[in-house]
Write a protein that holds these residues in place. Structure first.
Motif, mmCIF file in Angstrom:
data_model
loop_
_atom_site.group_PDB
_atom_site.id
_atom_site.type_symbol
_atom_site.label_atom_id
_atom_site.label_comp_id
_atom_site.label_asym_id
_atom_site.label_seq_id
_atom_site.Cartn_x
_atom_site.Cartn_y
_atom_site.Cartn_z
ATOM 1 N N THR A 88 1.612 -1.319 0.285
ATOM 2 C CA THR A 88 0.198 0.051 0.443
ATOM 3 C C THR A 88 0.659 1.005 0.289
ATOM 4 O OG1 THR A 88 0.070 -0.180 2.346
ATOM 5 C CG2 THR A 88 -2.060 -1.333 1.285
ATOM 6 N N LEU A 89 0.197 2.549 -0.811
ATOM 7 C CA LEU A 89 1.465 3.308 -0.557
ATOM 8 C C LEU A 89 0.015 4.469 -0.224
ATOM 9 C CD1 LEU A 89 3.976 4.523 -1.923
ATOM 10 C CD2 LEU A 89 2.840 4.903 -4.303
ATOM 11 N N ASP A 90 1.112 5.159 1.114
ATOM 12 C CA ASP A 90 0.449 6.469 1.796
ATOM 13 C C ASP A 90 1.056 8.059 1.586
ATOM 14 O OD1 ASP A 90 -1.258 8.390 3.214
ATOM 15 O OD2 ASP A 90 -0.090 7.731 4.843
ATOM 16 N N VAL A 91 1.009 8.538 0.388
ATOM 17 C CA VAL A 91 1.537 9.275 -0.469
ATOM 18 C C VAL A 91 1.075 11.326 0.429
ATOM 19 C CG1 VAL A 91 2.740 10.945 -2.310
ATOM 20 C CG2 VAL A 91 2.573 8.446 -2.125
ATOM 21 N N PRO A 92 1.364 11.656 0.874
ATOM 22 C CA PRO A 92 0.934 13.499 1.833
ATOM 23 C C PRO A 92 0.554 13.616 -0.358
ATOM 24 C CG PRO A 92 2.955 13.434 1.456
ATOM 25 C CD PRO A 92 2.771 11.979 1.318
ATOM 26 N N SER A 113 1.793 -7.687 -9.117
ATOM 27 C CA SER A 113 1.566 -7.177 -10.048
ATOM 28 C C SER A 113 0.373 -6.034 -9.667
ATOM 29 C CB SER A 113 1.621 -7.473 -11.403
ATOM 30 O OG SER A 113 1.095 -6.924 -12.478
ATOM 31 N N PRO A 114 -0.199 -5.118 -10.023
ATOM 32 C CA PRO A 114 0.858 -4.111 -10.792
ATOM 33 C C PRO A 114 1.286 -3.301 -9.640
ATOM 34 C CG PRO A 114 -2.114 -3.412 -10.927
ATOM 35 C CD PRO A 114 -2.071 -4.437 -9.969
ATOM 36 N N LEU A 115 1.823 -2.097 -10.104
ATOM 37 C CA LEU A 115 2.094 -1.336 -9.203
ATOM 38 C C LEU A 115 1.250 -0.439 -8.634
ATOM 39 C CD1 LEU A 115 5.345 -0.067 -11.581
ATOM 40 C CD2 LEU A 115 5.207 -1.373 -9.538
ATOM 41 N N HIS A 116 1.669 -0.062 -7.668
ATOM 42 C CA HIS A 116 0.625 1.038 -6.849
ATOM 43 C C HIS A 116 1.333 2.310 -7.018
ATOM 44 C CE1 HIS A 116 -1.990 -1.997 -4.600
ATOM 45 N NE2 HIS A 116 -0.583 -3.150 -4.923
ATOM 46 N N GLY A 117 -0.165 3.425 -6.806
ATOM 47 C CA GLY A 117 0.748 4.784 -7.855
ATOM 48 C C GLY A 117 0.062 5.941 -6.538
ATOM 49 N N GLY A 118 0.519 6.704 -6.292
ATOM 50 C CA GLY A 118 0.334 8.099 -5.846
ATOM 51 C C GLY A 118 1.461 9.351 -6.468
ATOM 52 N N THR A 119 0.654 10.555 -5.869
ATOM 53 C CA THR A 119 1.187 11.733 -6.826
ATOM 54 C C THR A 119 1.853 12.497 -5.651
ATOM 55 O OG1 THR A 119 -0.843 12.893 -7.376
ATOM 56 C CG2 THR A 119 0.350 11.505 -8.898
ATOM 57 N N LEU A 120 3.003 13.621 -5.453
ATOM 58 C CA LEU A 120 3.313 14.064 -4.868
ATOM 59 C C LEU A 120 3.759 15.775 -5.438
ATOM 60 C CD1 LEU A 120 4.500 14.452 -1.554
ATOM 61 C CD2 LEU A 120 6.895 13.922 -3.167
ATOM 62 N N PRO A 146 11.909 -10.242 1.318
ATOM 63 C CA PRO A 146 11.527 -9.225 1.102
ATOM 64 C C PRO A 146 11.005 -8.040 1.169
ATOM 65 C CG PRO A 146 11.095 -10.033 3.695
ATOM 66 C CD PRO A 146 11.987 -10.687 2.655
ATOM 67 N N PHE A 147 11.325 -7.401 -0.421
ATOM 68 C CA PHE A 147 11.740 -6.273 -0.594
ATOM 69 C C PHE A 147 10.643 -5.141 -1.260
ATOM 70 C CE2 PHE A 147 12.472 -8.387 -4.373
ATOM 71 C CZ PHE A 147 11.335 -8.104 -5.319
ATOM 72 N N VAL A 148 11.090 -4.127 -0.987
ATOM 73 C CA VAL A 148 10.131 -3.365 -1.819
ATOM 74 C C VAL A 148 10.448 -2.353 -3.046
ATOM 75 C CG1 VAL A 148 8.143 -0.661 -1.479
ATOM 76 C CG2 VAL A 148 8.475 -3.097 0.367
ATOM 77 N N ASP A 149 10.552 -2.267 -3.925
ATOM 78 C CA ASP A 149 10.866 -1.067 -5.579
ATOM 79 C C ASP A 149 9.770 0.007 -5.193
ATOM 80 O OD1 ASP A 149 12.406 -3.393 -6.144
ATOM 81 O OD2 ASP A 149 11.159 -3.904 -8.038
ATOM 82 N N GLN A 187 5.432 5.677 -7.465
ATOM 83 C CA GLN A 187 4.827 3.810 -8.095
ATOM 84 C C GLN A 187 5.566 2.707 -6.659
ATOM 85 O OE1 GLN A 187 5.722 3.748 -11.694
ATOM 86 N NE2 GLN A 187 3.126 3.044 -12.917
ATOM 87 N N ALA A 188 5.102 2.205 -6.391
ATOM 88 C CA ALA A 188 5.797 1.470 -5.617
ATOM 89 C C ALA A 188 5.099 -0.416 -5.403
ATOM 90 C CB ALA A 188 5.162 1.179 -4.234
ATOM 91 N N ARG A 189 5.789 -1.261 -5.959
ATOM 92 C CA ARG A 189 5.245 -2.407 -5.795
ATOM 93 C C ARG A 189 6.066 -3.334 -4.654
ATOM 94 N NH1 ARG A 189 7.583 -5.140 -11.130
ATOM 95 N NH2 ARG A 189 9.749 -4.862 -10.955
ATOM 96 N N GLY A 190 6.070 -4.578 -4.551
ATOM 97 C CA GLY A 190 6.394 -5.416 -3.517
ATOM 98 C C GLY A 190 7.359 -6.795 -3.500
#
Length: 193
Positions: free
Chosen positions: A23-27, A186-193, A54-57, A162-165
């Motif tokens: 999950t991705l939490d971007v202000p 898959s797919p990547l999770h995204g957010g904007t800053l 385990p890793f995160v991209d 974007q992020a993925r595990g």
């Protein structure tokens, strides 16, 4: 003398696997030239299978909104990541002119490093979690990643993050990618800053 074999066709079954999930939490915004913290949650959403390594991209728009080209990058870059107050090991790469980067941890079924595709000039950050494995139902790991917003970034122009595990060792603790390749979300999770 010949015997006839009685062969029964079995139903097709899909092998279960660990399921890296982020999950991705971007202000919604940040200040130019200042660090900003995003939160990346990592979990294994498989009903029964443990994942290993385990890793995160993270994929970050280092060139900025207009793509710096030969000029100075004016986007977002990686600074550091922490988990439970501990600094995490991270490898930062950039997508080449063809939009490719060689993953430092993930291996495909031939045993070769996974080639990740992305936007040329964007930054690929691979963050290794300090855990050997991640079991189903284990609480999500909350990673705090500090990013730097260029002081030259275009004000008011949102930049994608974007992020993925993944599980570098797949479904078992052995380093045997030809029989148990890395698993990628898959797919990547995204957010904007």
């Amino acid at each position: 003398r010949h015997r006839l074999l009685n062969v029964e066709l079995l139903e097709s079954r899909r092998m279960l696997a660990a399921l890296p999930t982020t999950t991705l939490d971007v202000p919604g915004d940040g200040f130019l030239g200042e660090p900003v913290t995003i939160n990346v949650g990592f979990a294994n959403s498989s009903p029964s299978d443990t994942g290993y390594g385990p890793f995160v991209d993270l994929i970050l728009p280092a060139p900025g909104a207009d793509g710096a080209g030969g000029a100075t990058d004016d986007g977002i870059t990686f600074s550091q990541a922490r988990y439970l107050g501990q600094s995490l090991a991270a490898t930062s790469l950039y997508f080449d002119a063809l939009g490719q980067a060689t993953h430092p941890l993930a291996r495909d079924s031939s045993g070769s490093p996974v080639v990740v595709s992305g936007t040329p000039g964007y930054q690929l950050v691979v963050i290794a979690l300090p855990l050997v494995s991640y079991a189903p139902g284990q609480p999500a790991a909350e990673i705090e990643a500090t990013l730097l917003i260029s002081p030259l970034a275009d004000p008011g122009v949102p930049l994608p993050i974007q992020a993925r595990g993944g599980f570098a060792r797949g479904n078992d603790p052995l380093n045997n990618p030809t029989t148990d390749p890395s698993l990628l979300e898959s797919p990547l999770h995204g957010g904007t800053l």
